[in-house]
Structure formats: C-alpha cells, structure tokens
Design a protein around this motif. Sequence first.
Motif, PDB file in Angstrom:
ATOM      1  N   ILE A 172      87.658  94.696 -10.533  1.00 31.66           N
ATOM      2  CA  ILE A 172      88.838  93.842 -10.358  1.00 31.66           C
ATOM      3  C   ILE A 172      89.438  94.051  -8.974  1.00 31.66           C
ATOM      4  CG2 ILE A 172      91.163  93.365 -11.219  1.00 31.66           C
ATOM      5  CD1 ILE A 172      90.154  94.241 -14.001  1.00 31.66           C
TER       6      ILE A 172
ATOM      7  N   GLU B 175      85.697  89.647 -20.500  1.00 33.36           N
ATOM      8  CA  GLU B 175      84.619  89.741 -19.518  1.00 33.36           C
ATOM      9  C   GLU B 175      85.084  90.482 -18.281  1.00 33.36           C
ATOM     10  OE1 GLU B 175      82.079  85.653 -20.448  1.00 33.36           O
ATOM     11  OE2 GLU B 175      83.717  85.618 -19.000  1.00 33.36           O
ATOM     12  N   ILE B 176      86.283  90.163 -17.829  1.00 36.59           N
ATOM     13  CA  ILE B 176      86.812  90.819 -16.639  1.00 36.59           C
ATOM     14  C   ILE B 176      87.000  92.312 -16.881  1.00 36.59           C
ATOM     15  CG2 ILE B 176      88.797  90.920 -15.084  1.00 36.59           C
ATOM     16  CD1 ILE B 176      89.151  87.933 -15.580  1.00 36.59           C
TER      17      ILE B 176
ATOM     18  N   SER C  58      80.587  89.672  -5.683  1.00 40.76           N
ATOM     19  CA  SER C  58      81.827  89.655  -4.907  1.00 40.76           C
ATOM     20  C   SER C  58      81.675  89.043  -3.523  1.00 40.76           C
ATOM     21  CB  SER C  58      82.384  91.082  -4.773  1.00 40.76           C
ATOM     22  OG  SER C  58      81.494  91.901  -4.034  1.00 40.76           O
TER      23      SER C  58
ATOM     24  N   ILE D 149      85.853  81.484 -18.419  1.00 42.47           N
ATOM     25  CA  ILE D 149      86.106  82.911 -18.225  1.00 42.47           C
ATOM     26  C   ILE D 149      86.988  83.448 -19.344  1.00 42.47           C
ATOM     27  CG2 ILE D 149      88.163  82.519 -16.805  1.00 42.47           C
ATOM     28  CD1 ILE D 149      87.197  84.824 -15.028  1.00 42.47           C
TER      29      ILE D 149
ATOM     30  N   ALA E 121      87.205  92.352  -6.349  1.00 42.38           N
ATOM     31  CA  ALA E 121      87.379  90.904  -6.295  1.00 42.38           C
ATOM     32  C   ALA E 121      88.675  90.529  -5.594  1.00 42.38           C
ATOM     33  CB  ALA E 121      87.357  90.323  -7.713  1.00 42.38           C
TER      34      ALA E 121
ATOM     35  N   ILE F  67      79.766  88.371 -13.964  1.00 40.89           N
ATOM     36  CA  ILE F  67      81.128  88.686 -14.395  1.00 40.89           C
ATOM     37  C   ILE F  67      82.032  88.916 -13.181  1.00 40.89           C
ATOM     38  CG2 ILE F  67      82.566  90.366 -15.617  1.00 40.89           C
ATOM     39  CD1 ILE F  67      80.241  90.810 -17.535  1.00 40.89           C
ATOM     40  N   GLU F  68      81.519  89.621 -12.183  1.00 45.30           N
ATOM     41  CA  GLU F  68      82.304  89.830 -10.964  1.00 45.30           C
ATOM     42  C   GLU F  68      82.619  88.503 -10.281  1.00 45.30           C
ATOM     43  OE1 GLU F  68      84.247  91.825  -7.771  1.00 45.30           O
ATOM     44  OE2 GLU F  68      83.749  92.407  -9.822  1.00 45.30           O
TER      45      GLU F  68
ATOM     46  N   LEU G 269      88.901  83.705 -11.246  1.00 44.09           N
ATOM     47  CA  LEU G 269      90.249  83.849 -11.776  1.00 44.09           C
ATOM     48  C   LEU G 269      91.266  84.076 -10.658  1.00 44.09           C
ATOM     49  CD1 LEU G 269      91.769  83.848 -14.462  1.00 44.09           C
ATOM     50  CD2 LEU G 269      91.513  86.333 -14.521  1.00 44.09           C
TER      51      LEU G 269
ATOM     52  N   THR H  14      85.346  86.846 -12.081  1.00 43.85           N
ATOM     53  CA  THR H  14      86.617  87.506 -11.774  1.00 43.85           C
ATOM     54  C   THR H  14      87.204  86.943 -10.490  1.00 43.85           C
ATOM     55  OG1 THR H  14      85.815  89.533 -12.845  1.00 43.85           O
ATOM     56  CG2 THR H  14      87.744  89.739 -11.421  1.00 43.85           C
ATOM     57  N   ARG H  15      86.330  86.685  -9.518  1.00 45.81           N
ATOM     58  CA  ARG H  15      86.799  86.018  -8.294  1.00 45.81           C
ATOM     59  C   ARG H  15      87.312  84.612  -8.603  1.00 45.81           C
ATOM     60  NH1 ARG H  15      81.941  86.057  -4.299  1.00 45.81           N
ATOM     61  NH2 ARG H  15      83.344  85.018  -2.835  1.00 45.81           N
TER      62      ARG H  15
END
Length: 343
Positions: free
Chosen positions: A100, A91-92, A198, A87, A103, A223-224, A230, A227-228
């Motif tokens: 964000i 990207e986030i 998500s 990641i 997520a 990408i979503e 992370l 983000t989760r």
Amino acid sequence: MFAATAQRGHTLNGILLVALFAIAAHTISQTGLISGLGLSPLIIGILMGAIYGNTLHQHIPIEWHAGIHFSARRILRVAIVLYGFSITVQEIASIGWQGIVLAAAVVAAILTVGFYIGTKWLKMEPETALLTSAGSGICGAAAVLAMEPVTKAQSHQTAVAVATVVVFGTLAMFLYPLLDGMHFFQLSAEAKGLYFGSTIHEVAQVVGASSALSAQAQEYAVIEKMTRVLMIVPAILVVGWFMARRVSSSEAGKGSLTASIPWFAVGFLAVAAFNSFDLLPQEMVASIHQIDTFLLTMAMVALGMETQVNKMKQVGSSAFILAGILFLILMVGGYFLVKLLGI
C-alpha cells in the motif's frame, strides 16, 4: 416540443455511432496479434475515434455531436463509478502495508515530479502535464480519463496523454520480462510482483508482463496494480483542489475543496467499498465489469472523435519526453523503492 424531441433523437444517434465504434474496438482488441500486444479496447477505441475524427467526421450531421459529447463526459463519469467493481479492500489488504505504501508513494511521486518537470522544464500546459503523469503513475488510460474532468483538459490533450501510455506501457510490457530473464531484478517473487504492479502503466500490460513470472508473483503484481487504481480517488481530490486553487488565485480568490470534489470519484470509492462485502454473485460482478469496459471504450472513442491532429501538434513532443522521463523514474526508482521497503 417537436424540436426538443428531434434534438434528443440526434443525440441518441450520436451515442449509437459511438457505441458501434466501441463494439468494433472490442472485436479488434480480441484478435490474436492485438491481444498479444496487450492493447485494451480503450486504446483501440481512442485510436479509431481519432482516425474517424480527422477523416470522416464531416459526413455526419452536426446535431449528432451532442451525442458524442455526452459519451465523452456523462458516460465517462458513470463508467468511472462502475470501475469500483474491479477492486476490493480484501485484495488490497493481502499485499500488506508495504504494498500500500509502495502504491501511494509511486502515485504521489510521479504526479508531483511529472507536473514540475512538465511545467517548469518542458513548458507544458498544466493539464497535459497532469494527464501524462496520471497515465504513467496511476493506471494508464483509465487514469487519464478519470483526471480529464477535474483538470478541464481538452480532447487533444487527453488523446496525447493516452498515446504516451500506449508507447511506454507497451515498451514496459516487453522490456520488464526481458530484463528479468537477464537477471537484472534481484528480488523475491513477491517483491518482483509488487515491482511490476507498481511501475507498469495499464492493468492489461501488468498482466502481460507478469505472465512471465511465477503464479504468486503474478497475483501480487495484479493486486498491486489494482491498489494503484484505488489511488485514483485521493489523486483526483488533490488534483481537483490544486487546479481550483490555481484558477481562483489568478482571480484573486481562494480555492474551495468542496467546489472541486468530483462526486464520480466518491461514487467509485463507494462502489469499491460495496464490492468488498461480496454481496453480489461473481457472475453479476463479471458482467458489470464487461459493461463498464464497454462504457469506458465508448468514452475513449468519443474523446478520439473530438480530437483534431492540428491541435495535437500544438502539444508537440513534450508529452512524450515527459512520459519517457517518468518511465525511467518508474523503472529505476521503483526498483530501489521496493528494495528500500524491504519487501
């Protein structure tokens, strides 16, 4: 000195045994049918390990168990740190503040609601409730593995939580495209991608489900989802602090955040930040990702080997009931949350 050398040899034999199973899991995961189902090597690995652990484990020297334990603990921590190469901050940022917030809200809600329902309604052990919730709310099997050290869960609790990811993540991978084809989801392409990313469990399952969408929607979905991923770091820190407080309060003390910080989670965040600077060639990053997937598979195999069916029976059906409830919350609640954010 001879005894120490012999012990290291036995430990190495145990690690090599786990590695052989991991190689087999990778090979099986790439076959047509298994690949089509979106089952990652991690899932195959823990299943193979559990089968072995409940049938043939008595046929290896007990001294080798140190290598299996090493794979399930030390190698796991290294793999979580390297997972940061999956990641980047860029990207986030590309999904905007709504993605964000979405997520973060999903992870926080599922962990909180899952722990409450699991412990209060279903009378589950806190460790199992948290691991099951992490698998549903963050990123499937990888999240279960990452949470295992801070919850101090036992191998059979980890295995049950991973099993719920297999069942409901696979269900989501087939159900979401079916419902979308029936025009149940009245969302834009971007919103639909964020919704898939998500609320579906595993990264591979998100890729599989979103492949039925447009290219733009699929990109947003992945990408979503990352983000989760992370969100593992803040989730681990909060859960580690929470579990430390529970233990210390029962011992008439106060929880210490410093004592409960899992440094492998901090390492994961540092690696993700480093990866965002794009200092390494893409070929090298891809190779690191392959190595990391293999290490995670080794950890899953080892956890499976340490899992006994009779211990899993003690957990009962509660974990699957909880995972089913969380699956419905994700599918329905996540949809309306995407609508609410106006994506």
